[in-house]
Scaffold this active site. Structure first.
Site, mmCIF file in Angstrom:
data_model
loop_
_atom_site.group_PDB
_atom_site.id
_atom_site.type_symbol
_atom_site.label_atom_id
_atom_site.label_comp_id
_atom_site.label_asym_id
_atom_site.label_seq_id
_atom_site.Cartn_x
_atom_site.Cartn_y
_atom_site.Cartn_z
ATOM 1 N N ARG A 137 -30.922 78.897 1.464
ATOM 2 C CA ARG A 137 -30.047 77.673 1.652
ATOM 3 C C ARG A 137 -29.081 77.686 0.483
ATOM 4 O O ARG A 137 -27.972 76.899 0.522
ATOM 5 C CB ARG A 137 -30.757 76.566 1.850
ATOM 6 C CG ARG A 137 -31.583 76.493 3.136
ATOM 7 C CD ARG A 137 -32.375 75.126 3.227
ATOM 8 N NE ARG A 137 -33.298 75.213 4.343
ATOM 9 C CZ ARG A 137 -34.418 75.524 4.398
ATOM 10 N NH1 ARG A 137 -34.972 75.625 3.095
ATOM 11 N NH2 ARG A 137 -35.007 75.512 5.424
ATOM 12 N N THR A 182 -36.926 79.111 -0.395
ATOM 13 C CA THR A 182 -35.893 78.941 0.558
ATOM 14 C C THR A 182 -34.689 78.106 0.275
ATOM 15 O O THR A 182 -33.501 78.176 0.772
ATOM 16 C CB THR A 182 -36.489 78.595 1.913
ATOM 17 O OG1 THR A 182 -36.849 77.338 1.764
ATOM 18 C CG2 THR A 182 -37.381 79.636 2.529
ATOM 19 N N GLY A 199 -45.807 72.877 2.301
ATOM 20 C CA GLY A 199 -46.286 71.581 2.975
ATOM 21 C C GLY A 199 -47.139 72.402 4.150
ATOM 22 O O GLY A 199 -47.872 71.304 4.662
ATOM 23 N N GLU A 200 -46.999 73.372 4.696
ATOM 24 C CA GLU A 200 -47.951 73.499 5.912
ATOM 25 C C GLU A 200 -48.933 74.906 5.469
ATOM 26 O O GLU A 200 -49.302 75.333 6.459
ATOM 27 C CB GLU A 200 -46.707 74.064 7.148
ATOM 28 C CG GLU A 200 -46.197 73.034 7.794
ATOM 29 C CD GLU A 200 -44.988 72.138 7.031
ATOM 30 O OE1 GLU A 200 -45.149 70.865 7.179
ATOM 31 O OE2 GLU A 200 -44.379 72.956 6.213
ATOM 32 N N TRP A 244 -39.326 72.242 -1.966
ATOM 33 C CA TRP A 244 -38.562 73.420 -1.566
ATOM 34 C C TRP A 244 -37.050 73.217 -1.367
ATOM 35 O O TRP A 244 -36.427 74.182 -1.400
ATOM 36 C CB TRP A 244 -39.013 73.968 0.008
ATOM 37 C CG TRP A 244 -39.257 72.910 0.924
ATOM 38 C CD1 TRP A 244 -40.217 71.790 1.062
ATOM 39 C CD2 TRP A 244 -38.070 72.255 2.036
ATOM 40 N NE1 TRP A 244 -40.127 70.971 2.091
ATOM 41 C CE2 TRP A 244 -38.978 71.220 2.436
ATOM 42 C CE3 TRP A 244 -37.042 72.658 2.444
ATOM 43 C CZ2 TRP A 244 -38.274 70.611 3.507
ATOM 44 C CZ3 TRP A 244 -36.603 72.064 3.329
ATOM 45 C CH2 TRP A 244 -37.303 70.956 4.200
ATOM 46 N N ASP A 306 -45.861 64.006 8.561
ATOM 47 C CA ASP A 306 -45.128 64.806 8.165
ATOM 48 C C ASP A 306 -43.645 64.269 7.860
ATOM 49 O O ASP A 306 -42.356 65.119 8.020
ATOM 50 C CB ASP A 306 -44.995 66.106 9.199
ATOM 51 C CG ASP A 306 -43.990 67.314 8.320
ATOM 52 O OD1 ASP A 306 -43.681 67.322 7.144
ATOM 53 O OD2 ASP A 306 -43.987 68.604 8.991
#
Length: 562
Positions: A137, A182, A199-200, A244, A306
Site C-alpha cells: 500500500r 503490506t 490478525g488471522e 498493518w 473482526d
C-alpha cells in the site's frame, strides 16, 4: 475494562529534538527529514501526506471553476496487475515514488511520467504461499532514501536518487509465521516505523521501529499483552493482532498513534480466547523514541466480529482548544479521543445499518447490547460484513471546509462459527474460527456512500450513494474539491461544499489505492491509482455476480489542466 495511561509532558520542544537528532544522521539525510516536517504544499511526502493524516492538499490551482478542463497528463503501468494497484504514491521535489504488486518500486518524473529508476526485489518463493499478497500500500521517503516493507518479511531502504539498495533487513520469520508487511512505513525523526500482518494468524503481531540510517531494530511493541487475565490459558500465544496500516504522529506531544488488528481466531466459539484480549482492536499512543506505551484505548474489547482498529487513519485534530484524535473503527463507528490521554470525547456511527451492537455510549465508549456470533455451526446474521463499515482505505479532512470526506459500506453477512485448532507447524496457518457469506441488509439492497461530515460530531452535510460499496481512498484539496475513484473505474471530482459532481473520467479498472495532488514547476497535478484488486472483492459476487467480471488492471493516471 479499558484503561488509559497518563502521558508525561514532552521534555523537549520538537525543534530541539530535531537539533539533537540531526547530528546522528549520516551526511545528506537531514534535508530529507526536514522535507517531512516542513510540509511543502507542492509535495505529498508520506502516506497520508502529513503527520496529521488529513490527506488534504493545499494546492488550489485546480478549482471548482476549472476542474472541468482536467485532462490526462501521462499514464504509467507497473507491469503487474495481480490484486490491482492498492498504493498511495508519494511525490517529493517533482519525483513520484510508488509501489505495485510484488513490491515493484518506481521513481518517475512527476511532470512527464518518465521512469527514472525501478527496483524489482527477488522475493522469497514463500510469498506465493501467503494469504496477504502480492499487494503493497505504499512506501516512505526520508533521509535520502525510499523505505518499504516486503512481502517476505524484509524491510528495504533504497537510495532515493538511484534506487540502489542501501540496506535490507530480514525482520520477520515469514517462512514460520506466514506474516509480512503490506502497509506503508512512517518515518519519524531517525526511525522507520511499520507494523506487520497477524490478525488471522496464530502468532503474536508486533509494531517495529528501525533505525533509518542502518535498519537496525530500535524497538518492537508486542500487540499481545502478556497478561493471563487478558488472554486466558495459552490463547495469547496465538493471539494475532499486529498493526498493518500506517499510523499518525503528533510532533508537539511526541506521540505516535497506531491502530491494532483483530485477535485470532477472528471468531470465538466460546472459550477460544478468554479475556479482553489486549492490545488487539485498540488505538495505541507510543513514544516513537523508545516504543513505550503512553496510553491505549481498546475500541472493541474481546473482538467477536473482526472489527479491528487496524484502519490506520487517525486524524490529529485541534478543535475548540482541545487536542483530539479521530479514529474510525472497522465496525463503522468513529471514536473521538483527547489525544493527550486517550479519554473518550465522542463516539458516532458512519453506518446506517448495524446490529453487532445496539449502540455505543458516546461518553464512555461502552458497547451496549453486544450481538456476537457464538453458536457453532449455526449461521448468524451480522451487520456490517467482515469488510467492515469501511475497509482500510482512508477518508480526507479539509481544514478549509472543516469536513471529513469518508466512505461507508452498508452490507451484511451470515457468519458460521467453527472450532479450529491453531496450526503453527511447519508454518502458521490461517486461524479464522469460522466463515461468512455476504448478505443484503434487511429490507433493502447493499450499497455504499461517500459522506461529508463533521469528524467530531458526525453531523452530515452531504452524501452520495453508490451501488457497489467503494473501496478507494479520498482526496480533498485547497481548490475546494474532493476526488474519489469508484469500483466501476470512474474518478469523480466533487464540489467540497455541496457534493455536486463537477468532473469525471473512466480509467478502465476500479479503484483501491489513494489519489493525491502535487505540483511541479508551478503546475498542479492529480494522480489516481487505477487497478481493481483486494481480498475484499471476494465478498462482492455473492451480492453482485457481475463484479466477478469487472476488469483487472494496474495503472497510475495523472491529470492536469489543459
Amino acid at each position: 475494562m479499558r484503561k488509559w495511561l497518563s502521558v508525561g509532558r514532552a521534555t523537549l520542544l520538537f525543534a530541539l529534538v530535531l537539533l539533537f537528532v540531526a547530528p546522528l544522521l549520516a551526511s545528506g539525510q537531514t534535508a530529507g527529514l526536514s522535507r517531512l516536517q516542513n510540509d511543502d504544499p507542492n509535495n505529498w511526502a508520506m502516506y497520508h501526506r502529513s503527520y496529521d493524516a488529513f490527506r488534504f492538499s493545499p494546492l488550489a490551482q485546480i478549482n471548482k471553476d476549472n476542474v472541468k478542463n482536467l485532462t490526462v497528463a501521462w499514464v504509467h503501468q507497473p507491469g503487474a496487475i495481480v490484486q490491482g494497484l492498492e498504493a498511495t504514491p508519494l511525490v517529493v521535489d517533482g519525483v513520484m515514488y510508488y509501489i505495485a504488486s510484488y513490491n515493484r518500486v518506481f521513481a518517475l518524473d512527476g511532470a512527464t511520467g518518465k521512469e527514472l529508476w525501478h527496483f524489482y526485489p527477488k522475493l522469497d518463493p514463500v510469498v506465493n504461499t501467503l494469504f496477504f499478497q502480492p499487494y503493497n500500500r505504499g512506501v516512505a521517503v526520508g533521509h535520502g532514501r525510499v523505505y518499504f516493507g516486503g512481502l517476505d518479511g524484509r524491510v528495504f531502504a533504497l537510495d532515493q536518487k538511484t534506487g540502489k539498495v542501501v540496506w535490507e533487513k530480514q525482520i520477520l520469520e515469514t517462512k514460520k509465521c506466514s506474516c509480512n508487511f503490506t502497509g506503508a512505513p512512517l518515518v519519524v525523526k531517525d526511525k522507520v516505523i511499520l507494523g506487520q500482518t497477524a490478525g488471522e494468524l496464530p502468532i503474536q503481531g508486533k509494531i517495529w521501529a528501525l533505525m533509518a540510517a542502518t535498519g537496525e531494530k530500535a524497538w518492537e511493541f508486542n500487540t499481545i499483552k502478556d497478561d493471563p487475565k487478558s488472554w486466558g490459558g495459552n490463547s495469547g500465544k496465538f493471539g494475532g493482532g499486529g498493526g498493518w496500516m500506517t499510523g499518525s504522529y503528533d510532533p508537539v506531544l511526541n506521540l505516535l498513534y497506531w491502530g491494532t488488528a483483530n485477535p485470532a481466531p477472528d471468531y470465538d466459539w466460546g472459550g477460544a480466547r478468554p479475556g479482553d484480549n489486549l492490545y488487539t482492536s485498540s488505538v495505541l499512543a507510543l513514544d516513537p523514541d523508545n516504543g513505550q506505551l503512553k496510553w491505549y484505548y481498546q475500541e472493541i474489547p474481546h473482538d467477536d466480529w473482526d472489527y479491528d482498529s487496524g484502519l490506520g487513519e487517525s486524524l490529529v485534530l485541534d478543535r475548540d482548544g482541545k487536542k483530539l484524535l479521530v479514529h474510525q473503527n472497522k465496525s463503522g463507528f468513529v471514536f473521538v479521543y483527547d489525544r493527550t490521554n486517550g479519554k473518550i470525547e465522542n463516539v458516532w456511527p458512519m453506518n446506517h445499518v448495524y446490529n453487532w451492537v445496539k449502540s455505543i455510549n458516546p461518553k464512555t465508549g461502552e458497547l451496549i447490547g453486544r450481538n456476537p456470533p457464538r453458536e457453532v455451526g449455526k449461521p448468524k446474521f451480522i451487520c456490517p460484513w467482515i469488510a467492515g463499515g469501511r475497509s482500510w482505505n482512508s477518508g480526507s479532512y479539509s481544514p478549509k471546509t472543516k469536513l471529513w470526506y469518508n466512505t461507508a459500506m452498508e452490507a451484511c453477512e451470515e457468519v458460521t462459527v467453527e472450532k479450529q485448532t491453531p496450526q503453527t507447524e511447519p508454518a502458521a496457518g490461517l486461524f479464522f474460527g469460522g466463515d461468512q457469506v455476504a448478505k443484503h441488509p434487511p429490507g433493502g439492497e447493499a450499497y455504499g456512500h461517500l459522506d461529508a461530515r463533521d469528524p467530531v460530531t458526525g453531523e452530515r452535510k452531504w452524501s452520495i450513494n453508490f451501488k457497489y460499496p467503494p473501496i478507494g481512498s479520498v482526496l480533498s484539496t485547497g481548490g475546494n474539491l474532493v476526488f474519489h475513484g469508484d469500483l466501476e473505474g470512474i474518478v469523480h471530482a466533487y464540489d467540497a461544499d455541496t457534493g455536486e459532481q463537477l468532473w469525471h473520467f473512466r480509467t478502465g479498472s476500479g479503484h483501491r489505492g489513494g489519489p493525491i495532488s502535487y505540483s511541479v514547476n508551478g503546475k498542479q497535478y492529480i494522480a489516481v491509482p487505477s487497478g481493481l484488486g483486494s481480498l475484499v472483492l471476494g465478498l462482492y459476487p455473492a451480492l453482485w455476480p457481475e463484479v466477478e467480471d469487472f476488469p483487472a488492471g494496474a495503472a497510475m493516471f495523472v491529470f492536469t489542466l489543459k
